[in-house]
Design a protein around this motif. Sequence first.
Motif, PDB file in Angstrom:
ATOM      1  N   LEU A  33      -3.066  -4.203   2.881  1.00  0.00           N
ATOM      2  CA  LEU A  33      -3.401  -4.670   1.534  1.00  0.00           C
ATOM      3  C   LEU A  33      -3.747  -3.507   0.618  1.00  0.00           C
ATOM      4  CD1 LEU A  33      -4.097  -6.795  -0.587  1.00  0.00           C
ATOM      5  CD2 LEU A  33      -6.370  -6.975   0.448  1.00  0.00           C
ATOM      6  N   THR A  34      -4.561  -2.556   1.111  1.00  0.00           N
ATOM      7  CA  THR A  34      -4.994  -1.471   0.243  1.00  0.00           C
ATOM      8  C   THR A  34      -3.829  -0.566  -0.165  1.00  0.00           C
ATOM      9  OG1 THR A  34      -5.684  -0.283   2.247  1.00  0.00           O
ATOM     10  CG2 THR A  34      -7.394  -1.361   0.981  1.00  0.00           C
ATOM     11  N   ARG A  92      -7.216  -9.426  -4.675  1.00  0.00           N
ATOM     12  CA  ARG A  92      -6.516  -9.347  -3.394  1.00  0.00           C
ATOM     13  C   ARG A  92      -7.480  -9.040  -2.253  1.00  0.00           C
ATOM     14  NH1 ARG A  92      -1.066  -9.289  -2.905  1.00  0.00           N
ATOM     15  NH2 ARG A  92      -1.701  -9.749  -0.768  1.00  0.00           N
ATOM     16  N   GLY A  93      -8.540  -8.284  -2.547  1.00  0.00           N
ATOM     17  CA  GLY A  93      -9.541  -7.999  -1.532  1.00  0.00           C
ATOM     18  C   GLY A  93     -10.249  -9.259  -1.077  1.00  0.00           C
ATOM     19  N   LEU A  94     -10.631 -10.085  -2.031  1.00  0.00           N
ATOM     20  CA  LEU A  94     -11.290 -11.347  -1.706  1.00  0.00           C
ATOM     21  C   LEU A  94     -10.336 -12.277  -0.963  1.00  0.00           C
ATOM     22  CD1 LEU A  94     -13.228 -11.994  -5.053  1.00  0.00           C
ATOM     23  CD2 LEU A  94     -14.193 -11.306  -2.851  1.00  0.00           C
ATOM     24  N   PHE A 170     -11.849  -3.839   7.058  1.00  0.00           N
ATOM     25  CA  PHE A 170     -11.963  -2.684   6.170  1.00  0.00           C
ATOM     26  C   PHE A 170     -10.959  -2.777   5.027  1.00  0.00           C
ATOM     27  CE2 PHE A 170     -13.979  -0.627   9.896  1.00  0.00           C
ATOM     28  CZ  PHE A 170     -15.100  -0.105   9.264  1.00  0.00           C
ATOM     29  N   ASP A 171      -9.777  -3.256   5.338  1.00  0.00           N
ATOM     30  CA  ASP A 171      -8.710  -3.360   4.347  1.00  0.00           C
ATOM     31  C   ASP A 171      -9.173  -4.125   3.115  1.00  0.00           C
ATOM     32  OD1 ASP A 171      -6.095  -2.460   3.965  1.00  0.00           O
ATOM     33  OD2 ASP A 171      -5.273  -4.449   4.308  1.00  0.00           O
TER      34      ASP A 171
END
Length: 200
Positions: A33-34, A92-94, A170-171
Amino acid sequence: MKKYYYTAGIVGTAVNFLLFIIKLYIGNAAFSLTIYCDAVNNLGDTFSCLIALAGFVLAVKLGGRRSLRTQSVAAFVISIIIAMTGFFFVYRGLDRLMYPAAVLYTPKYAALITATIFVKLGLGFLFLHLNKKSPSVIIKALALDSFLDCFITLFTLMSMVLITKVNFAFDAYFAFICGTAITVEAVRCIIKEAKFLIND
C-alpha cells in the motif's frame, strides 16, 4: 531566467512521471500500500511540475508584480494537489487497517525503491540550485516537496522490510502517518499563499 524556470518544470515532470511508473509497478507487484501511495504521490508531483511549467510561462509573459502573483497562484494549486495526495494516503491507510493484505518483499524491489530515493534527492538539490540562480516560490515549493518525498519513500522502504519481519500492519500505519505529515505541510503552504494572494 526563463531557462531555469523551464528546466525545473520539464525535468521535474519527466523524473516524477518515471518514478510514478516504477513505483506503480512495484506497488502492484508487491501488494504494498505504501509503495502504491508513493506512486500516486509521484503522479501528483508530475501534475504539480506541469502546473509549475504553465505558471512559469504566464509569469514570464506578464512580468512585474503580476509575475509574482501568477507564481503564487501556481504554488497555491500545487499545495492543494499535495494536500489531496496526503488525504489519499490517510484514507488508504485506514482502509488497509480494516482489510489487511500480505506484502511481497524481494531484494530487487528494495533496491529499486532505494534508487528512487537518491533520484528524488538529486531532483531536490537541482531545484535548490535553480532557485539560487533565479528565486521562485514555485521552485522552492517543488524543492521542499522533493525532500519530503525522500523521507516518505524511506519510510515506505522501512515499512516494506518490517512488514515481512513482523506480523503487524506497518504498511497501513506508515501510509497513515505519511499522509498526515504531507497534509499538514501542504495546508500550511496553502494558508501562506492564500494570505499573499488576499493581501496582494
